[in-house]
Design a protein around this motif. Structure first.
Motif, PDB file in Angstrom:
ATOM      1  N   LEU A 150       0.629  -1.036  -0.139  1.00  0.00           N
ATOM      2  CA  LEU A 150      -0.416  -0.262  -0.085  1.00  0.00           C
ATOM      3  C   LEU A 150       0.811   0.944  -0.298  1.00  0.00           C
ATOM      4  CD1 LEU A 150      -2.364  -1.180   2.925  1.00  0.00           C
ATOM      5  CD2 LEU A 150      -2.600  -0.775  -0.314  1.00  0.00           C
ATOM      6  N   PRO A 151       0.332   2.311  -0.401  1.00  0.00           N
ATOM      7  CA  PRO A 151       0.750   3.555  -0.233  1.00  0.00           C
ATOM      8  C   PRO A 151       1.212   4.140   0.268  1.00  0.00           C
ATOM      9  CG  PRO A 151      -0.602   3.391  -2.069  1.00  0.00           C
ATOM     10  CD  PRO A 151      -1.123   2.436  -0.756  1.00  0.00           C
ATOM     11  N   GLY A 152       2.795   4.131   0.805  1.00  0.00           N
ATOM     12  CA  GLY A 152       3.682   4.436   1.951  1.00  0.00           C
ATOM     13  C   GLY A 152       3.901   3.547   3.409  1.00  0.00           C
ATOM     14  N   ASP A 153       3.696   2.038   3.170  1.00  0.00           N
ATOM     15  CA  ASP A 153       4.344   0.947   3.446  1.00  0.00           C
ATOM     16  C   ASP A 153       5.419   0.750   2.889  1.00  0.00           C
ATOM     17  OD1 ASP A 153       2.252   0.853   4.596  1.00  0.00           O
ATOM     18  OD2 ASP A 153       0.745  -0.212   4.276  1.00  0.00           O
ATOM     19  N   GLY A 154       6.174   1.221   1.506  1.00  0.00           N
ATOM     20  CA  GLY A 154       7.535   0.531   1.354  1.00  0.00           C
ATOM     21  C   GLY A 154       7.467  -0.509   0.773  1.00  0.00           C
ATOM     22  N   GLY A 155       8.330  -1.694   0.793  1.00  0.00           N
ATOM     23  CA  GLY A 155       8.348  -2.404   0.316  1.00  0.00           C
ATOM     24  C   GLY A 155       8.685  -3.215  -1.101  1.00  0.00           C
ATOM     25  N   GLY A 156       9.053  -2.084  -2.010  1.00  0.00           N
ATOM     26  CA  GLY A 156      10.418  -1.918  -2.784  1.00  0.00           C
ATOM     27  C   GLY A 156      11.114  -2.951  -3.134  1.00  0.00           C
ATOM     28  N   THR A 157      11.910  -2.702  -4.089  1.00  0.00           N
ATOM     29  CA  THR A 157      13.390  -4.172  -4.421  1.00  0.00           C
ATOM     30  C   THR A 157      14.473  -2.844  -4.527  1.00  0.00           C
ATOM     31  OG1 THR A 157      12.298  -5.867  -4.490  1.00  0.00           O
ATOM     32  CG2 THR A 157      14.942  -5.823  -4.830  1.00  0.00           C
ATOM     33  N   GLY A 158      15.653  -2.869  -3.881  1.00  0.00           N
ATOM     34  CA  GLY A 158      16.346  -2.324  -4.216  1.00  0.00           C
ATOM     35  C   GLY A 158      17.243  -3.329  -5.366  1.00  0.00           C
ATOM     36  N   LEU A 159      18.145  -2.279  -6.510  1.00  0.00           N
ATOM     37  CA  LEU A 159      19.321  -3.056  -7.531  1.00  0.00           C
ATOM     38  C   LEU A 159      20.733  -2.782  -7.105  1.00  0.00           C
ATOM     39  CD1 LEU A 159      16.092  -3.742  -9.805  1.00  0.00           C
ATOM     40  CD2 LEU A 159      17.388  -5.638  -8.228  1.00  0.00           C
ATOM     41  N   VAL A 160      21.292  -2.997  -7.362  1.00  0.00           N
ATOM     42  CA  VAL A 160      22.912  -2.346  -7.115  1.00  0.00           C
ATOM     43  C   VAL A 160      23.606  -2.847  -8.233  1.00  0.00           C
ATOM     44  CG1 VAL A 160      23.387  -3.241  -4.855  1.00  0.00           C
ATOM     45  CG2 VAL A 160      24.013  -0.410  -5.779  1.00  0.00           C
ATOM     46  N   SER A 161      24.359  -2.338  -8.767  1.00  0.00           N
ATOM     47  CA  SER A 161      25.480  -3.326  -9.718  1.00  0.00           C
ATOM     48  C   SER A 161      26.467  -3.408  -8.488  1.00  0.00           C
ATOM     49  CB  SER A 161      25.833  -1.848 -10.521  1.00  0.00           C
ATOM     50  OG  SER A 161      27.786  -2.367 -11.397  1.00  0.00           O
ATOM     51  N   SER A 162      26.760  -4.583  -8.908  1.00  0.00           N
ATOM     52  CA  SER A 162      27.946  -5.722  -8.349  1.00  0.00           C
ATOM     53  C   SER A 162      29.123  -5.251  -8.240  1.00  0.00           C
ATOM     54  CB  SER A 162      27.865  -6.407  -8.532  1.00  0.00           C
ATOM     55  OG  SER A 162      28.860  -7.447  -6.846  1.00  0.00           O
ATOM     56  N   ALA A 163      29.652  -4.785 -10.041  1.00  0.00           N
ATOM     57  CA  ALA A 163      31.262  -4.624 -10.317  1.00  0.00           C
ATOM     58  C   ALA A 163      31.434  -2.980  -9.944  1.00  0.00           C
ATOM     59  CB  ALA A 163      31.266  -4.430 -11.465  1.00  0.00           C
ATOM     60  N   LEU A 164      30.259  -2.302  -9.675  1.00  0.00           N
ATOM     61  CA  LEU A 164      30.352  -0.806  -9.623  1.00  0.00           C
ATOM     62  C   LEU A 164      30.740  -0.774  -8.104  1.00  0.00           C
ATOM     63  CD1 LEU A 164      30.316   2.596  -9.735  1.00  0.00           C
ATOM     64  CD2 LEU A 164      27.847   1.926  -9.019  1.00  0.00           C
ATOM     65  N   VAL A 165      30.034  -1.861  -7.020  1.00  0.00           N
ATOM     66  CA  VAL A 165      30.180  -1.751  -5.368  1.00  0.00           C
ATOM     67  C   VAL A 165      31.328  -2.346  -5.243  1.00  0.00           C
ATOM     68  CG1 VAL A 165      29.924  -3.143  -3.573  1.00  0.00           C
ATOM     69  CG2 VAL A 165      28.108  -2.033  -5.246  1.00  0.00           C
ATOM     70  N   TYR A 166      32.018  -3.551  -6.032  1.00  0.00           N
ATOM     71  CA  TYR A 166      33.520  -3.826  -6.087  1.00  0.00           C
ATOM     72  C   TYR A 166      34.573  -2.379  -6.603  1.00  0.00           C
ATOM     73  CZ  TYR A 166      37.608  -7.163  -5.943  1.00  0.00           C
ATOM     74  OH  TYR A 166      38.443  -7.386  -5.519  1.00  0.00           O
ATOM     75  N   GLU A 167      33.903  -2.083  -7.729  1.00  0.00           N
ATOM     76  CA  GLU A 167      35.293  -1.339  -7.771  1.00  0.00           C
ATOM     77  C   GLU A 167      35.198   0.013  -6.714  1.00  0.00           C
ATOM     78  OE1 GLU A 167      34.638   2.460 -11.063  1.00  0.00           O
ATOM     79  OE2 GLU A 167      34.472   0.859 -12.331  1.00  0.00           O
ATOM     80  N   LYS A 168      34.188   0.659  -6.579  1.00  0.00           N
ATOM     81  CA  LYS A 168      34.950   1.149  -5.013  1.00  0.00           C
ATOM     82  C   LYS A 168      35.275   0.855  -3.881  1.00  0.00           C
ATOM     83  CE  LYS A 168      31.152   4.660  -6.766  1.00  0.00           C
ATOM     84  NZ  LYS A 168      31.418   5.729  -7.226  1.00  0.00           N
ATOM     85  N   LEU A 169      34.999  -0.708  -4.390  1.00  0.00           N
ATOM     86  CA  LEU A 169      35.740  -1.166  -2.299  1.00  0.00           C
ATOM     87  C   LEU A 169      37.290  -0.775  -2.555  1.00  0.00           C
ATOM     88  CD1 LEU A 169      33.484  -3.803  -1.829  1.00  0.00           C
ATOM     89  CD2 LEU A 169      33.800  -1.720  -0.093  1.00  0.00           C
ATOM     90  N   LEU A 170      37.444  -1.256  -3.878  1.00  0.00           N
ATOM     91  CA  LEU A 170      38.709  -1.247  -4.517  1.00  0.00           C
ATOM     92  C   LEU A 170      39.838  -0.104  -4.275  1.00  0.00           C
ATOM     93  CD1 LEU A 170      39.187  -3.357  -7.725  1.00  0.00           C
ATOM     94  CD2 LEU A 170      40.347  -3.983  -5.522  1.00  0.00           C
ATOM     95  N   GLU A 171      38.868   1.004  -4.825  1.00  0.00           N
ATOM     96  CA  GLU A 171      39.451   2.029  -4.411  1.00  0.00           C
ATOM     97  C   GLU A 171      39.770   2.538  -2.652  1.00  0.00           C
ATOM     98  OE1 GLU A 171      36.406   5.045  -5.798  1.00  0.00           O
ATOM     99  OE2 GLU A 171      37.519   4.299  -8.149  1.00  0.00           O
ATOM    100  N   LYS A 172      39.067   2.042  -2.096  1.00  0.00           N
ATOM    101  CA  LYS A 172      39.087   2.160  -0.598  1.00  0.00           C
ATOM    102  C   LYS A 172      39.960   1.450   0.501  1.00  0.00           C
ATOM    103  CE  LYS A 172      35.202   4.967   1.900  1.00  0.00           C
ATOM    104  NZ  LYS A 172      33.998   5.421   2.131  1.00  0.00           N
ATOM    105  N   HIS A 173      39.467   0.082   0.486  1.00  0.00           N
ATOM    106  CA  HIS A 173      39.737  -0.811   1.168  1.00  0.00           C
ATOM    107  C   HIS A 173      40.333  -2.271  -0.036  1.00  0.00           C
ATOM    108  CE1 HIS A 173      37.523   0.631   3.614  1.00  0.00           C
ATOM    109  NE2 HIS A 173      36.174   0.665   3.422  1.00  0.00           N
ATOM    110  N   PRO A 174      41.453  -1.356  -0.753  1.00  0.00           N
ATOM    111  CA  PRO A 174      42.253  -2.847  -1.329  1.00  0.00           C
ATOM    112  C   PRO A 174      42.878  -3.899  -1.180  1.00  0.00           C
ATOM    113  CG  PRO A 174      43.917  -0.506  -1.309  1.00  0.00           C
ATOM    114  CD  PRO A 174      42.009  -0.576  -0.871  1.00  0.00           C
ATOM    115  N   GLU A 175      43.164  -3.897   0.595  1.00  0.00           N
ATOM    116  CA  GLU A 175      43.866  -5.450   1.070  1.00  0.00           C
ATOM    117  C   GLU A 175      42.421  -5.889   1.176  1.00  0.00           C
ATOM    118  OE1 GLU A 175      45.604  -3.859   4.837  1.00  0.00           O
ATOM    119  OE2 GLU A 175      47.470  -2.804   3.426  1.00  0.00           O
ATOM    120  N   PHE A 176      41.954  -5.387   1.792  1.00  0.00           N
ATOM    121  CA  PHE A 176      40.289  -6.402   1.568  1.00  0.00           C
ATOM    122  C   PHE A 176      39.876  -6.519   0.835  1.00  0.00           C
ATOM    123  CE2 PHE A 176      35.593  -6.783   0.807  1.00  0.00           C
ATOM    124  CZ  PHE A 176      35.664  -7.530   2.693  1.00  0.00           C
TER     125      PHE A 176
END
Length: 389
Positions: free
Chosen positions: A153-179
């Motif tokens: 119902l409107p206002g109740d949330g319940g959507g689904t988030g999507l995010v590029s795994s390659a983009l997440v890994y690219e940004k992690l490489l920049e910030k946490h290369p040892e990890f």
């Protein structure tokens, strides 16, 4: 624009169905995510036979759109109103085999509705953190379909988030290369805590009987031994003593970074369930007790100790919680949210995209989302074929 399918049905052209201004869409560089397809109102797409023929007629273009738009295609406005309609739609993707819930190793409690369709999660706390479907097991799907039977119902949330795994890994490489180096070199091993019965109060509440598809401890131990798992009975997180029919088990070493199939080594993805372990660890700490992960509650804040009980690098080193929380934030900053409409179907590459259910505050039964998983026929870790249990 109308084209005639091989079965003699009139179909809209693929190009006439492309939407570029849906509220879900977001530009990353020059890539619009997700691809949205919606038939024109005058297209005459009124039956599941039309939908099935649409998929068959334009399969190569759908596959291309999936790859070019980050790993997600949203079908909106097609006549898909029941589990049976969704089943027909999924079956139209020739060559993709079903990974049924009865064979899968999902942590979630689900109900099978038709041949290839099940509910997404019977617990309201499940799936709230970005993850690759079943990447914490030796058997994961290559693709995931989601279908909305009833939007929240409107206002109740319940959507689904999507995010590029390659983009997440690219940004992690920049910030946490040892990890990231440890992820690539050592992989990870996950520890699961499960009771003998399903616990629908948790997102990760599947029983060991259902998870391993067995009836007895002896059957379970045979399967775990064949798959390279280690285990103990009656042991909870931190060595807590539980009833003898509760199971603690640890996976063989699994890769935490994978190259997306079809990209010839050029697209590394953060293919794991490390971020989701920030929620799973909270739920596993309450194994045998009612109640799931609720990020709004102070007792549901993850701790390093909790993470250590549920996942470690393949060499035994701890996985730092602060990096996982940073990765979680990176996901949120780069996510797109599908705000479901009735009949929507999202096709998601399980390698290219992570997904997460958004919090849903509505009454039970006011949001209904279904899923269908596509079998990955080559589940490997560090070049070795994994034993599917």
């Amino acid at each position: 624009d109308i084209t005639t399918s091989k079965m003699g049905l009139n179909l809209p052209s693929f190009e006439s169905c492309i939407v570029t201004n849906a509220p879900e869409q977001r530009l990353f560089g020059d890539v619009q995510v997700p691809c949205v397809l919606s038939p024109p109102a005058t297209s005459g797409m009124t039956t599941t036979e039309h939908v099935s023929q649409f998929v068959k007629e334009y399969r190569s273009k759908i596959d291309q759109a999936l790859e070019e738009h980050g790993g997600a295609v949203l079908f909106r406005g097609f006549p898909l109103g029941s589990p049976e309609d969704f089943n027909t739609f999924v079956q139209a993707f020739d060559g993709w085999k079903d990974l049924s819930y009865d064979r899968s190793m999902s942590f979630a409690v689900r109900k099978r509705l038709t041949d290839r369709i099940c509910t997404t999660n019977e617990g309201k706390s499940g799936g709230l953190v970005f993850h690759h479907e079943q990447a914490q097991t030796p058997l994961w799907p290559s693709h995931v379909f989601f279908c909305c039977l009833l939007p929240a119902l409107p206002g109740d949330g319940g959507g689904t988030g999507l995010v590029s795994s390659a983009l997440v890994y690219e940004k992690l490489l920049e910030k946490h290369p040892e990890f990231c180096q440890k992820c690539e070199t050592h992989g990870v091993r996950y520890t699961v805590y499960a009771g003998p019965e399903q616990d629908t109060s948790k997102g990760a509440g599947r029983s060991w009987r259902s998870f391993f598809h067995v009836n007895t401890k002896e059957e379970c131990e045979r399967k775990m031994e064949a798959g390279g798992w280690t285990w103990a009975w009656g042991v909870g997180p931190g060595g807590a003593e539980l009833d003898a029919d509760f199971l603690k088990c640890t996976t063989p070493k699994l890769e935490a970074v994978k190259v997306a199939p079809g990209f010839a080594g050029t697209k590394k993805c953060f293919f794991n369930q490390l971020i989701a372990t920030t929620a799973n660890a909270v739920e596993f700490s309450n194994v045998g007790k009612t109640g799931g992960y609720d990020p709004s509650k102070s007792e549901c804040v993850p701790t390093q100790e909790g993470i250590d009980q549920c996942v470690r690098f393949g060499n035994g080193d701890p996985v730092p919680l602060e990096v996982l929380l940073d990765a979680k934030q990176i996901c949120e900053e780069n996510a797109v949210d599908v705000m479901w409409q009735k009949g929507d179907v999202a096709l998601v590459s399980n390698y290219l995209m992570m997904h997460a259910r958004r919090p849903w505050n509505g009454p039970e039964g006011t949001r209904k989302l279904l899923a269908s998983l596509v079998e990955e026929e080559n589940c490997t870790s560090f070049g070795e074929k994994l034993v599917a249990l």
